[in-house]
Motif scaffolding. Structure first.
Motif, PDB file in Angstrom:
ATOM      1  N   SER A  30       0.834  -1.200   0.000  1.00  0.00           N
ATOM      2  CA  SER A  30       0.000   0.000   0.000  1.00  0.00           C
ATOM      3  C   SER A  30       0.870   1.251   0.000  1.00  0.00           C
ATOM      4  CB  SER A  30      -0.921   0.022   1.224  1.00  0.00           C
ATOM      5  OG  SER A  30      -0.162   0.263   2.397  1.00  0.00           O
ATOM      6  N   VAL A  31       0.260   2.376  -0.317  1.00  0.00           N
ATOM      7  CA  VAL A  31       0.954   3.655  -0.277  1.00  0.00           C
ATOM      8  C   VAL A  31       1.377   3.967   1.158  1.00  0.00           C
ATOM      9  CG1 VAL A  31       0.667   6.154  -0.599  1.00  0.00           C
ATOM     10  CG2 VAL A  31      -0.168   4.572  -2.341  1.00  0.00           C
ATOM     11  N   ASN A  32       0.499   3.740   2.131  1.00  0.00           N
ATOM     12  CA  ASN A  32       0.836   4.025   3.526  1.00  0.00           C
ATOM     13  C   ASN A  32       2.028   3.203   4.003  1.00  0.00           C
ATOM     14  OD1 ASN A  32      -1.094   5.982   3.845  1.00  0.00           O
ATOM     15  ND2 ASN A  32      -2.556   4.673   4.896  1.00  0.00           N
ATOM     16  N   GLU A  33       2.075   1.922   3.635  1.00  0.00           N
ATOM     17  CA  GLU A  33       3.230   1.094   3.997  1.00  0.00           C
ATOM     18  C   GLU A  33       4.506   1.654   3.376  1.00  0.00           C
ATOM     19  OE1 GLU A  33       2.873  -3.066   3.195  1.00  0.00           O
ATOM     20  OE2 GLU A  33       1.021  -3.256   4.353  1.00  0.00           O
ATOM     21  N   CYS A  34       4.396   2.144   2.165  1.00  0.00           N
ATOM     22  CA  CYS A  34       5.548   2.738   1.497  1.00  0.00           C
ATOM     23  C   CYS A  34       6.016   3.987   2.235  1.00  0.00           C
ATOM     24  CB  CYS A  34       5.186   3.068   0.046  1.00  0.00           C
ATOM     25  SG  CYS A  34       6.547   3.777  -0.895  1.00  0.00           S
ATOM     26  N   MET A  35       5.090   4.824   2.661  1.00  0.00           N
ATOM     27  CA  MET A  35       5.468   6.041   3.389  1.00  0.00           C
ATOM     28  C   MET A  35       6.108   5.679   4.729  1.00  0.00           C
ATOM     29  SD  MET A  35       4.739   8.229   1.148  1.00  0.00           S
ATOM     30  CE  MET A  35       4.806   7.023  -0.163  1.00  0.00           C
ATOM     31  N   GLU A  36       5.628   4.633   5.371  1.00  0.00           N
ATOM     32  CA  GLU A  36       6.266   4.133   6.590  1.00  0.00           C
ATOM     33  C   GLU A  36       7.676   3.648   6.268  1.00  0.00           C
ATOM     34  OE1 GLU A  36       5.479   4.105   9.754  1.00  0.00           O
ATOM     35  OE2 GLU A  36       3.478   4.947   9.531  1.00  0.00           O
ATOM     36  N   GLY A  37       7.841   3.044   5.098  1.00  0.00           N
ATOM     37  CA  GLY A  37       9.156   2.581   4.663  1.00  0.00           C
ATOM     38  C   GLY A  37      10.140   3.727   4.479  1.00  0.00           C
ATOM     39  N   VAL A  38       9.665   4.849   3.959  1.00  0.00           N
ATOM     40  CA  VAL A  38      10.532   6.026   3.815  1.00  0.00           C
ATOM     41  C   VAL A  38      10.961   6.520   5.201  1.00  0.00           C
ATOM     42  CG1 VAL A  38      10.678   8.416   3.005  1.00  0.00           C
ATOM     43  CG2 VAL A  38       9.534   6.694   1.597  1.00  0.00           C
ATOM     44  N   CYS A  39      10.015   6.562   6.145  1.00  0.00           N
ATOM     45  CA  CYS A  39      10.359   6.971   7.519  1.00  0.00           C
ATOM     46  C   CYS A  39      11.392   6.027   8.114  1.00  0.00           C
ATOM     47  CB  CYS A  39       9.107   7.003   8.399  1.00  0.00           C
ATOM     48  SG  CYS A  39       7.917   8.274   7.945  1.00  0.00           S
ATOM     49  N   LYS A  40      11.215   4.741   7.898  1.00  0.00           N
ATOM     50  CA  LYS A  40      12.148   3.752   8.436  1.00  0.00           C
ATOM     51  C   LYS A  40      13.526   3.910   7.795  1.00  0.00           C
ATOM     52  CE  LYS A  40      12.957  -1.119   9.230  1.00  0.00           C
ATOM     53  NZ  LYS A  40      14.364  -0.959   8.891  1.00  0.00           N
ATOM     54  N   MET A  41      13.551   4.211   6.500  1.00  0.00           N
ATOM     55  CA  MET A  41      14.825   4.422   5.819  1.00  0.00           C
ATOM     56  C   MET A  41      15.582   5.571   6.491  1.00  0.00           C
ATOM     57  SD  MET A  41      15.494   5.151   1.754  1.00  0.00           S
ATOM     58  CE  MET A  41      14.305   6.489   1.712  1.00  0.00           C
TER      59      MET A  41
END
Length: 169
Positions: A30-41
């Motif tokens: 999902s888009v939200n999971e991707c945005m969480e992934g950017v935060c985690k990066m």
């Protein structure tokens, strides 16, 4: 339509520096999971830059500066209606992260005062190097389902077949 879009398969394309060999990607459901992934990066980057800090707090402006410093960051979001992937740039990613964090902060503020243990601003986050520690949770918004990688474990966000010879800016 917006809900469908948020649940669409999303591919994050990252190029930390100008060197094309450093390009990598990660995919999300999902888009939200991707945005969480950017935060985690970004959190992984902070851990590397501050290996001896037991706790690190950052705000959304610092996250956005990190995004701006990347040579390239973009998303491809699957559109079921056309069966294609729609590309989006850094500005779109920052907007989606802002919306996600604002929504999480609003959910946090709806909790009873006794549950609101964190007193930083709605766009601040705290990360802790001690995996499994009670203090290893983010400030606002608080999350109940933190994975070990969110608690700053050794798991890396991005996986690639090429040997990484770079660090994020």
């Amino acid at each position: 339509m917006e809900l469908k879009k948020l649940l669409s398969h999303t591919i994050l394309l990252v190029q930390p520096t100008k060197r094309p060999e450093g390009r990598t990607y990660a995919d999300y459901e999902s888009v939200n999971e991707c945005m969480e992934g950017v935060c985690k990066m970004y959190e992984e980057h902070l851990k590397r830059m501050n290996p001896n800090s037991p706790s690190i707090t950052y705000d959304i402006s610092q996250l956005f500066d990190f995004i701006d410093d990347l040579a390239d960051l973009s998303c491809l979001v699957y559109r079921a209606d056309t069966q294609t992937y729609q590309p989006y740039n850094k500005d779109w990613i920052k907007e989606k992260i802002y919306v996600l964090l604002r929504r999480q902060a609003q959910q946090h503020l709806k909790r009873p005062l006794s549950e609101n243990r964190w007193r930083r601003g709605p766009t601040d986050r705290t990360i802790n190097h001690k995996e499994g520690s009670e203090d290893a949770e983010m400030s606002l918004p608080r999350r109940e389902n933190l994975s070990p990688s969110r608690r700053l474990g050794p798991v890396s966000l991005l996986q690639t077949t090429a040997k990484p010879d770079h660090d994020f800016p």
